[in-house]
Design a protein around this motif. Structure first.
Motif, short mmCIF file in Angstrom:
data_model
loop_
_atom_site.label_atom_id
_atom_site.label_comp_id
_atom_site.label_asym_id
_atom_site.label_seq_id
_atom_site.Cartn_x
_atom_site.Cartn_y
_atom_site.Cartn_z
N GLY A 296 -40.41 -30.90 34.16
CA GLY A 296 -40.64 -29.54 34.93
C GLY A 296 -40.21 -28.39 33.96
O GLY A 296 -40.91 -27.27 34.01
N SER B 22 -43.12 -27.81 31.64
CA SER B 22 -44.41 -27.18 32.45
C SER B 22 -44.16 -25.83 32.58
O SER B 22 -45.06 -24.82 32.37
N LEU B 23 -42.91 -25.47 32.87
CA LEU B 23 -42.73 -23.89 33.46
C LEU B 23 -42.73 -23.28 31.96
O LEU B 23 -42.96 -21.79 32.07
N HIS C 297 -47.22 -24.10 30.20
CA HIS C 297 -48.39 -23.67 30.91
C HIS C 297 -49.77 -24.15 29.87
O HIS C 297 -50.46 -23.43 29.81
N SER D 271 -48.72 -21.50 38.75
CA SER D 271 -47.68 -21.97 37.97
C SER D 271 -46.63 -22.99 38.58
O SER D 271 -46.37 -24.24 38.08
N TRP E 178 -48.59 -26.26 39.14
CA TRP E 178 -48.56 -27.08 37.81
C TRP E 178 -47.22 -27.71 37.46
O TRP E 178 -47.05 -29.18 37.33
N ALA E 179 -46.18 -27.02 37.74
CA ALA E 179 -44.84 -27.64 37.55
C ALA E 179 -44.50 -28.60 38.57
O ALA E 179 -43.93 -29.59 38.40
N THR F 101 -46.39 -32.02 37.87
CA THR F 101 -45.68 -32.80 36.91
C THR F 101 -44.09 -33.46 37.16
O THR F 101 -44.19 -34.54 36.89
#
Length: 264
Positions: free
Chosen positions: A51, A54-55, A58, A145, A148-149, A152
């Protein structure tokens, strides 16, 4: 006071527009992120680590490369060089978006825009006609955003619970968004249609031709972007009447020899 209120309302309208356009991106990111999370779990990466990655990044291709390098126990130098090659295309995208925003845009706003630049957010932002308000990108990122996070993280936690058919169905939203961006612009402008066709042909060539197919995906994007964009700029330059912001002022000043005031 009234001018400040009007500016706030204008920013809100742009933000809500970006929020709406970012919904299919968020759905697509969730699906793609879910599959990436499964790969991360197999490499021994925790949900918190995934996480956070991912943050902060991106970048789907960049994160996949990181996971592969971690799984292969390669060094930091290999990781840094790989990320530079894969993600340098975002430099080109950010440069393109900088030409669409007002010259009065502050540095913090520019940096926040750059932080959220992805292939898909760039696609919808670049398709906006005329000048671009940074709050449009902020609105799109508000949905994209977290999608996406979250994708994952859940991929690491419960990757094998959802059926593959459901994950694949969610990922279709991302392709639909690309079609929604490309097709209308191609219908309105023949030059855009030719650029799209050239991009498809170039991508196909890099996928199957000897030597070219050995080039990494990130490098392919950089090469195709520079070559096709440069060719399009030479063959079909943007007409002066479509140039906005400071570029318009500079062009008019060169043509008339008079100073032209730029409206922020």
């Amino acid at each position: 006071m009234e001018a400040r209120l009007e500016t706030g309302n204008e920013n809100k309208r742009w933000y809500m527009r970006g929020l709406r356009d970012g919904i299919p991106i968020g759905l697509g990111y969730f699906a793609v992120g879910f599959t990436l999370g499964i790969t991360a779990r197999e490499a021994g990466i925790t949900a918190f680590q995934m996480g956070l990655m991912s943050l902060m990044m991106h970048a789907s291709a960049g994160q996949f490369a990181v996971i592969t390098i971690i799984a292969g126990q390669s060094g930091y130098v290999a990781m840094i060089l790989t990320q530079l090659v894969i993600n340098i295309r975002y430099l080109l995208m950010s440069c393109a978006l900088s030409q669409k925003i007002s010259p009065e845009t502050t540095m913090p706003k520019r940096m926040l825009m750059a932080y959220f630049v992805t292939d898909e957010i760039f696609g919808i932002a670049a398709s906006v006609k005329g000048n671009l308000n940074p709050y449009y990108n902020y609105g799109a990122a508000t949905v994209a955003s977290p999608g996406w996070a979250l994708g994952t993280v859940l991929g690491v936690l419960v990757g094998n619970i959802l059926p593959l058919s459901m994950v694949s169905a969610l990922s279709v939203a991302l392709y639909g968004m690309f079609l929604a961006v490309v097709i209308p612009a191609s219908k309105e402008d023949t030059a855009v249609a030719l650029v799209v066709l050239a991009s498809m042909a170039g991508s196909l060539a890099f996928s199957y031709l000897p030597l070219l197919r050995d080039i990494s995906g990130g490098t392919r994007i950089i090469i195709l972007t520079i070559v096709i964009a440069a060719a399009a700029a030479v063959i079909r330059p943007v007409p002066p009447e479509k140039i906005t912001g400071a570029s318009a002022a500079e062009h008019a000043e060169k043509e008339t020899g008079e100073e032209t005031e730029v409206q922020p």
